[in-house]
Design a protein around this motif. Sequence first.
Motif, PDB file in Angstrom:
ATOM      1  N   ASP A 304       0.819  -1.213   0.000  1.00 20.05           N
ATOM      2  CA  ASP A 304       0.000   0.000   0.000  1.00 20.05           C
ATOM      3  C   ASP A 304       0.852   1.261   0.000  1.00 20.05           C
ATOM      4  O   ASP A 304       0.586   2.202  -0.760  1.00 20.05           O
ATOM      5  N   SER A 305       1.873   1.305   0.836  1.00 21.43           N
ATOM      6  CA  SER A 305       2.714   2.504   0.892  1.00 21.43           C
ATOM      7  C   SER A 305       3.482   2.691  -0.409  1.00 21.43           C
ATOM      8  O   SER A 305       3.673   3.828  -0.872  1.00 21.43           O
ATOM      9  N   ASP A 308       1.130   4.082  -3.095  1.00 20.19           N
ATOM     10  CA  ASP A 308       0.855   5.500  -2.859  1.00 20.19           C
ATOM     11  C   ASP A 308       2.051   6.379  -3.183  1.00 20.19           C
ATOM     12  O   ASP A 308       1.891   7.586  -3.432  1.00 20.19           O
ATOM     13  N   ARG A 355       3.933  -1.233  -8.795  1.00 16.47           N
ATOM     14  CA  ARG A 355       2.758  -0.499  -9.271  1.00 16.47           C
ATOM     15  C   ARG A 355       2.394  -0.912 -10.699  1.00 16.47           C
ATOM     16  O   ARG A 355       1.214  -1.085 -11.024  1.00 16.47           O
ATOM     17  N   SER A 387      -5.965  -4.767   0.284  1.00 13.47           N
ATOM     18  CA  SER A 387      -5.086  -3.635  -0.011  1.00 13.47           C
ATOM     19  C   SER A 387      -5.922  -2.431  -0.434  1.00 13.47           C
ATOM     20  O   SER A 387      -6.385  -2.362  -1.574  1.00 13.47           O
ATOM     21  N   ALA A 389      -5.082   0.608  -1.194  1.00 12.81           N
ATOM     22  CA  ALA A 389      -4.479   1.354  -2.300  1.00 12.81           C
ATOM     23  C   ALA A 389      -4.716   0.642  -3.628  1.00 12.81           C
ATOM     24  O   ALA A 389      -4.978   1.287  -4.656  1.00 12.81           O
ATOM     25  N   TRP A 390      -4.629  -0.677  -3.616  1.00 14.78           N
ATOM     26  CA  TRP A 390      -4.872  -1.437  -4.853  1.00 14.78           C
ATOM     27  C   TRP A 390      -6.349  -1.347  -5.242  1.00 14.78           C
ATOM     28  O   TRP A 390      -6.673  -1.268  -6.420  1.00 14.78           O
ATOM     29  N   ARG A 392      -8.315   1.206  -4.707  1.00 16.33           N
ATOM     30  CA  ARG A 392      -8.496   2.531  -5.335  1.00 16.33           C
ATOM     31  C   ARG A 392      -7.980   2.496  -6.770  1.00 16.33           C
ATOM     32  O   ARG A 392      -8.595   3.081  -7.677  1.00 16.33           O
TER      33      ARG A 392
END
Length: 468
Positions: A304-305, A308, A355, A387, A389-390, A392
């Motif tokens: 996640d970090s 981002d 990513r 996750s 972030a994933w 999103r």
Amino acid sequence: MYVGIDVGTSMVKAAAFDAGGRALAVESRPVRLDIHGGHVEQDMEELYGAVVDALGTLTAALPEPVELAGLTGQGDGVWLVDAEGRPVRPAISWMDGRAHEFVDAWLASGVFESVFRRSGSAMFPGCPGPVLAWLDRHEPAALDAATTALYCKDMVFQRLTGVRATDVSDASMPFLDPRTRAYSSDVLAELGLAHRERLLAPVSDPVATGELPSGVRIANGPYDLPACALGAGVTEPGDGLLIIGTCLASLVATDTLDLDGEPGGLHISTDRPGHWLRAMPAMVGTAALDWVLTLTGTDLAEVDSLLDAVEPGAGGVGVLPYFAPSGERAPFVDPALRAELTGVSLESTAADLIRATCEGIAYAARHCLEAAGLTGTLAVCGGGTRSPAWMRLFADVLGRPLRIVEGEVGARGAVLASAARHGVPLDVAAWTSPTTVLTPDPARAAYYTKGYETHLTRLSSARARHGS
């Protein structure tokens, strides 16, 4: 008190729910995959032992007796057993690639397309048709010794209850005629397997029932993809489900059976006649990300970090995430397809690669959902939902709201199927309500629309290079 059992590819889970669908407890047991030279197998005794252990531990700790249980599990592959349900040889997994020679030959001869027109299923190396053909040529003694060529959950069900049966969902790949809901003798003949028809388990329609050794009623099926659709409330035509797991599965509910389009994916029959799931179960999935994390020495907790920390486009790095040894099976079949990395330089970082992999998997999901005919709402479940972030990123790439459904969705669907079969009334809306709804960012969605076009161009080039 209700229990759902989900026999996955790498994990066996038993989950308990109350009458309102609230998850009370989960017991999980890891199971091994034996991967060597394109062959992927599983030890049936180990897997069955994991089921018994997880189920026994769960039920022993529950404060009330279990009223009903449901069973689901991984689909495809071949699980050869004798009359007692004991293994004749190790199970051949859906991930196995040894039978690609048969798929290649059937693609060239027209048999592949002919079978799709009859069954609605686009075969891939790890599905029962090619695997049985491989065994018939290379290990005929194993087939001679077997009583049944089962699917995973059917093997477990026979061991638990003594009942030899499969259901219309598992039988959909590739021998079932979705119009008659019975095995097609024409498909068996085209695949050169008419002499092995005795190995196919009876199709129980509706799903088979039995009793656990404890006396608890249980129903067998459907397998994990349609079970997740039930558990996520995806039943209305046009609505879809994306399962972000080892397999990246896209499913869209439909009441129309159209076998005239480009062969790809499959049509999964359900317990409701006249209702199917148009499925595009891609081989790409979380296994691709796991491989990249291992390659870069990155822990899953860092994803996640890192996502981002990198802007969309991953610094120009692109990934075609087709890492499976058996190539790809949806929304097209290409046993020879392999992953590709582009735009990598000495300035590229591990975060760029991670990513780019996550973006590539999301592009593959969009490709599958479009091919499956998604027009309605979209639910999402599976390990990838852990996750944020994933998720999103997925919402932005897909350009639509995501109904995130967390928890043991397959086990939940298995319970709902069992309740329907046994006439036990449950509040389906409460059992299938989403955990949250995630909406896309308009600017990023527009950016990824262009990125998706680039992904399709790269994919077309990659396939053209080896004549696919």
